[in-house]
Design a protein around this motif. Structure first.
Motif, mmCIF file in Angstrom:
data_model
loop_
_atom_site.group_PDB
_atom_site.id
_atom_site.type_symbol
_atom_site.label_atom_id
_atom_site.label_comp_id
_atom_site.label_asym_id
_atom_site.label_seq_id
_atom_site.Cartn_x
_atom_site.Cartn_y
_atom_site.Cartn_z
ATOM 1 N N ALA A 146 0.849 -1.192 0.000
ATOM 2 C CA ALA A 146 0.000 0.000 0.000
ATOM 3 C C ALA A 146 0.882 1.238 0.000
ATOM 4 C CB ALA A 146 -0.869 0.004 1.250
ATOM 5 N N CYS A 147 0.591 2.175 -0.895
ATOM 6 C CA CYS A 147 1.325 3.443 -0.842
ATOM 7 C C CYS A 147 0.919 4.163 0.435
ATOM 8 C CB CYS A 147 0.999 4.313 -2.055
ATOM 9 S SG CYS A 147 1.824 3.708 -3.545
ATOM 10 N N GLY A 148 1.898 4.479 1.233
ATOM 11 C CA GLY A 148 1.639 5.109 2.531
ATOM 12 C C GLY A 148 1.751 6.618 2.453
ATOM 13 N N MET A 184 3.310 -1.236 4.056
ATOM 14 C CA MET A 184 2.949 0.148 3.725
ATOM 15 C C MET A 184 4.194 1.024 3.875
ATOM 16 S SD MET A 184 0.195 2.799 5.389
ATOM 17 C CE MET A 184 -1.251 2.191 4.538
ATOM 18 N N ASN A 185 4.513 1.748 2.816
ATOM 19 C CA ASN A 185 5.752 2.532 2.886
ATOM 20 C C ASN A 185 5.522 3.897 3.521
ATOM 21 O OD1 ASN A 185 4.419 3.670 0.405
ATOM 22 N ND2 ASN A 185 6.230 4.954 0.580
ATOM 23 N N LEU A 186 6.611 4.517 3.912
ATOM 24 C CA LEU A 186 6.586 5.911 4.347
ATOM 25 C C LEU A 186 7.442 6.693 3.349
ATOM 26 C CD1 LEU A 186 7.288 5.301 8.155
ATOM 27 C CD2 LEU A 186 5.056 5.636 7.052
ATOM 28 N N GLY A 230 13.709 9.959 -7.424
ATOM 29 C CA GLY A 230 12.363 10.446 -7.717
ATOM 30 C C GLY A 230 11.382 9.646 -6.873
ATOM 31 N N TRP A 231 10.170 10.156 -6.734
ATOM 32 C CA TRP A 231 9.190 9.507 -5.861
ATOM 33 C C TRP A 231 8.801 8.114 -6.375
ATOM 34 C CZ3 TRP A 231 3.384 10.863 -6.512
ATOM 35 C CH2 TRP A 231 2.606 10.141 -5.615
ATOM 36 N N HIS A 232 8.630 7.968 -7.676
ATOM 37 C CA HIS A 232 8.073 6.708 -8.204
ATOM 38 C C HIS A 232 9.010 5.518 -8.000
ATOM 39 C CE1 HIS A 232 5.447 9.688 -9.731
ATOM 40 N NE2 HIS A 232 6.359 10.179 -10.551
ATOM 41 N N GLU A 251 10.906 4.984 -5.633
ATOM 42 C CA GLU A 251 10.917 4.569 -4.231
ATOM 43 C C GLU A 251 9.976 3.383 -4.017
ATOM 44 O OE1 GLU A 251 9.985 7.999 -1.895
ATOM 45 O OE2 GLU A 251 11.729 9.135 -2.598
ATOM 46 N N CYS A 252 8.752 3.496 -4.573
ATOM 47 C CA CYS A 252 7.770 2.427 -4.321
ATOM 48 C C CYS A 252 8.122 1.155 -5.084
ATOM 49 C CB CYS A 252 6.355 2.912 -4.625
ATOM 50 S SG CYS A 252 5.708 3.930 -3.268
ATOM 51 N N SER A 253 8.719 1.281 -6.285
ATOM 52 C CA SER A 253 9.177 0.067 -6.975
ATOM 53 C C SER A 253 10.210 -0.659 -6.123
ATOM 54 C CB SER A 253 9.821 0.427 -8.321
ATOM 55 O OG SER A 253 8.830 0.662 -9.300
ATOM 56 N N PRO A 290 0.449 9.704 -12.264
ATOM 57 C CA PRO A 290 1.490 8.915 -12.914
ATOM 58 C C PRO A 290 2.146 7.858 -12.017
ATOM 59 C CG PRO A 290 2.415 10.985 -12.162
ATOM 60 C CD PRO A 290 0.949 11.024 -11.809
ATOM 61 N N HIS A 291 1.891 7.940 -10.673
ATOM 62 C CA HIS A 291 2.728 7.163 -9.752
ATOM 63 C C HIS A 291 2.738 5.662 -10.069
ATOM 64 C CE1 HIS A 291 4.959 6.394 -6.142
ATOM 65 N NE2 HIS A 291 3.973 5.767 -5.543
ATOM 66 N N HIS A 292 1.556 5.059 -10.152
ATOM 67 C CA HIS A 292 1.531 3.605 -10.356
ATOM 68 C C HIS A 292 1.897 3.219 -11.789
ATOM 69 C CE1 HIS A 292 -1.258 3.278 -6.614
ATOM 70 N NE2 HIS A 292 0.021 3.415 -6.293
ATOM 71 N N ASP A 294 4.071 4.695 -13.531
ATOM 72 C CA ASP A 294 5.530 4.769 -13.562
ATOM 73 C C ASP A 294 6.165 3.609 -12.790
ATOM 74 O OD1 ASP A 294 5.176 6.997 -15.082
ATOM 75 O OD2 ASP A 294 5.785 8.448 -13.552
ATOM 76 N N GLU A 295 5.518 3.205 -11.705
ATOM 77 C CA GLU A 295 6.028 2.033 -10.963
ATOM 78 C C GLU A 295 6.058 0.791 -11.857
ATOM 79 O OE1 GLU A 295 4.600 0.844 -7.051
ATOM 80 O OE2 GLU A 295 3.934 2.892 -6.721
ATOM 81 N N ILE A 296 4.986 0.603 -12.632
ATOM 82 C CA ILE A 296 4.930 -0.575 -13.513
ATOM 83 C C ILE A 296 6.065 -0.503 -14.545
ATOM 84 C CG2 ILE A 296 3.579 -1.757 -15.308
ATOM 85 C CD1 ILE A 296 1.035 -0.848 -13.827
HETATM 86 ZN ZN ZN Z 1 3.779 4.697 -3.790
#
Ligand code: ZN
Ligand code: AMP
Length: 477
Positions: free
Chosen positions: A28-30, A66-68, A209-211, A213-215, A238-240, A242-244
């Protein structure tokens, strides 16, 4: 009926079939920890709690991450404005976030990875992306070449315009009208150095960049392919997207099977915004006298893909609905039982409500239908008890078990009761003071005073227990 989710990727309801049978891996994106989350964020975080608890309830072995987001444009700006390091700036926000989660009765995720603690993994993914021809270096920054990834746009269904190819966007957040090559790594600026948000890489110093991080955090915790990824609806693009592109570009494997997105909360019919003054934190609502359980109830009561309009009237209604549930539980607890009492309908009602509850939540976590079943149960069970106030022990137990099983997912009654038992800080301070007086009296061998203080505390409902570590106390029930 099997458990089904609406998958944003396919735009359809799909049966949930995890990669490893019996195990559910969820990311989950936190929160971005530049300020305490608002109640809109908590709609999304409570949805995650519901998903976590329900997967558990269904018997899956769940790993919930869940990330911070503790390094991005906003946290760096915040730290710079306060003239402190990034960690110093984010630390109290993270602490406050966890307090809010406890207040709202959220079960903890298994891990809360922090972006700043996973920089090596980010650098490694970027290195692989460059090697595989998905990324390029420009002026000390690294960008993702979106034209190199044929699947770009498959989640959010954005169309790639030819003209945009090769153009770049450095900001963490951008609009659909601004689809361009996005930053994986950003060359260090003065402001990054100021707050200590700078790391060394083969391409020079900078920050992620932010994206990316979640990858990096999701794959580090859950593997290169995992089951479920969630976030608010604004994150699909764009976040998800870009993650893909990052994850699948680096690994050549599918990234995530099911994408779940939560619709944004409105406040009194409007989008939340600072300029409208309608951005409420949890504390804002508590200061107006609303109980955490009512806030939890309201934020979870609508289906997560449907509109939820937060109003103060709605919060009053949530408080009343909650009262009805707690009253019913208390009535059941007080209900007389007798082995020879005539069989009641409670046993049947309990089986029916559990079945209807499960059917509703299996259907893409349909909380409104689950609540309808729960309140039908309350109404009919109350009517049964009106007709016949004494029931066989097994009937009463079946009704209690059903209520507790349902509340293991919703945590409305549990939270309301925990809140009712919570000790007022002024009372706690008074008890501590009187206990210290009692210890002094004992040290003076003034046992009459010590006993009088103990009696005084008992009269206030405080039970004192003397242990080798000193006195402990609690409130009697
Ligand atoms: Zn995220
Ligand atoms: P942020 O802290 O901005 O990264 O947001 C944390 C989470 O809250 C993300 O999943 C967002 O999509 C979500 N979110 C932001 N605003 C709202 C809102 N008004 N209603 C529901 N979720 C939201």
């Amino acid at each position: 009926m099997p458990l089904r989710f609406y998958n944003t990727l396919s735009r359809s309801l799909e049966e949930f079939v995890p990669i490893e049978p019996g195990t559910a891996r969820v990311y989950a994106c936190g929160p971005t920890v530049y300020q305490l989350p608002h109640i809109g964020n908590y709609r999304t975080f409570l949805f995650n709690d519901l998903l976590h608890r329900y997967l558990d309830w269904k018997g899956f072995r769940v790993k919930f991450v869940m990330n911070l987001t503790d390094v991005d444009d906003k946290t760096i700006l915040g730290a710079s404005r306060q003239g402190v390091s990034l960690d110093t700036f984010t630390e109290p926000v993270i602490r406050g976030f966890f307090q809010d989660l406890d207040t709202l009765g959220v079960r903890r995720a298994h891990v809360y990875p922090r972006a700043t603690r996973h920089i090596d993994e980010m650098i490694d993914i970027i290195r692989r992306l460059i090697e595989r021809g998905h990324a390029y270096v420009a002026d000390g920054s690294v960008y993702y070449d979106i034209s190199s990834f044929p699947g770009y746009g498959k989640l959010s269904r954005v169309e790639l315009a030819e003209v945009r190819r090769g153009e770049r966007v450095a900001a963490d957040e951008y609009e659909k009208s601004d689809i361009r090559d996005f930053a994986l790594w950003k060359a260090a600026k003065e402001i990054d150095r100021e707050v200590g948000a700078v790391w060394s890489t083969p391409w020079g110093e900078g920050r992620p960049g932010w994206h990316i991080e979640c990858s990096a955090m999701s794959m580090a915790e859950l593997g290169e392919t995992f089951d479920i990824h969630t976030g608010g609806e604004d994150l699909a693009f764009p976040h998800h997207e870009d993650e893909i592109a990052q994850s699948e570009g680096a690994t050549g494997k599918p990234f995530v099977r099911y994408w779940l997105h939560v619709k944004h909360l409105l406040v009194e019919g409007e989008k939340m915004s600072k300029s409208k003054g309608n951005v409420f934190s949890l504390l804002d609502l508590r200061e107006r006298g609303f109980r955490p359980a009512a806030i939890r109830y309201l934020l979870l009561s609508a289906h997560y893909r449907h509109e939820l309009n937060f109003t103060f009237d709605g919060l009053e209604d949530a408080q009343a609905a909650l009262r009805r549930l707690v009253d019913f539980l208390e009535r059941l607890e007080r209900t007389h039982v007798a082995d020879d009492a005539p069989t009641s309908s409670l046993g049947d009602l309990a089986r029916t409500v559990i079945h209807a509850f499960e059917e509703a939540l299996d259907d893409d976590l349909n909380v409104p239908n689950a609540l309808a079943a729960l309140f039908t149960f309350v109404r009919e069970a109350n009517a049964a008890l009106d007709r016949c106030p004494t029931v066989p022990p097994a009937d009463r137990q079946a009704a209690l078990d059903a209520l507790h099983r349902i509340d293991a997912v919703l945590n409305f009654i549990g939270l309301a009761r925990a809140d009712a038992r919570a000790v007022d800080p002024d009372l706690a301070a008074w008890v501590e003071r009187r206990l210290a007086d009692r210890q002094d009296a004992r040290a003076r061998r003034d046992f009459a005073t010590a006993d009088a203080i103990r009696a005084e505390l008992a009269a206030a409902g405080v039970i004192v227990e003397d242990t080798p570590q000193g006195p402990r106390w609690k409130l009697g029930s």
